[in-house]
Design an enzyme around this catalytic site. Structure first.
Site, PDB file in Angstrom:
ATOM      1  N   GLY A  60       0.770  -1.241   0.000  1.00 37.33           N
ATOM      2  CA  GLY A  60       0.000   0.000   0.000  1.00 37.33           C
ATOM      3  C   GLY A  60       0.794   1.280   0.000  1.00 37.33           C
ATOM      4  CB  SER A  61       1.314   4.127  -1.430  1.00 37.94           C
ATOM      5  OG  SER A  61       1.317   5.540  -1.490  1.00 37.94           O
ATOM      6  CB  THR A  62      -2.295   7.189   1.686  1.00 46.20           C
ATOM      7  OG1 THR A  62      -1.169   8.064   1.518  1.00 46.20           O
ATOM      8  CG2 THR A  62      -2.237   6.536   3.056  1.00 46.20           C
TER       9      THR A  62
END
Length: 139
Positions: A60-62
């Site tokens: 993930g990454s926002t």
């Protein structure tokens, strides 16, 4: 016919298309070009636009959901995403970008890259024709 079962998170109906499978995780921020519909993995650029995209999991990454939205905005989204172990941001991005998503799919599906598959989102299944032989993932 081989049948792989998962859990549909988003989408309904049936889509058919070429399966593009990678056996390494990706980050939608950095590994995906949302404007061109390209994944950059292991030194290669692979198009997922208009294809069924399978991967083991995402890191993930926002910003990842916004890259998924970018894929949809520019008409470069995959027909569906199949993930063995998705992260929460992939779930959010799928809904935000209106990209069909099946999760908890067996990783064995990564062996059928290049095959034309049928994704039944109502039944959470992926059908692979018998004539399609197992091979290695694209990357």
């Amino acid at each position: 016919m081989r049948v792989f079962k998962g859990n549909t998170v988003h989408g309904n109906g049936i889509v058919s298309g070429e399966l593009i499978a990678i056996n390494s995780p990706i980050s939608f921020l950095g590994d995906v070009d949302g404007i061109r519909g390209i994944i950059k993995v292991k030194g290669m650029e692979i198009s997922i636009a208009g294809k069924v995209f399978a991967l083991p999991y995402s890191t993930g990454s926002t910003v990842g959901p916004y890259v998924m939205y970018q894929l949809a905005k520019y008409g470069k989204a995959p027909l569906a995403i199949l993930a063995a172990k998705p992260d929460t941001l992939m779930l959010v991005g799928s809904i935000m970008a209106n990209i069909p998503l099946i999760i908890n799919i067996p990783e064995e599906i990564l062996n059928y890259s290049g095959c034309v598959v049928e994704v039944n989102l109502n039944e959470s299944t992926v059908l692979i024709p018998d004539e399609c032989k197992a091979s290695n993932a694209t990357a």
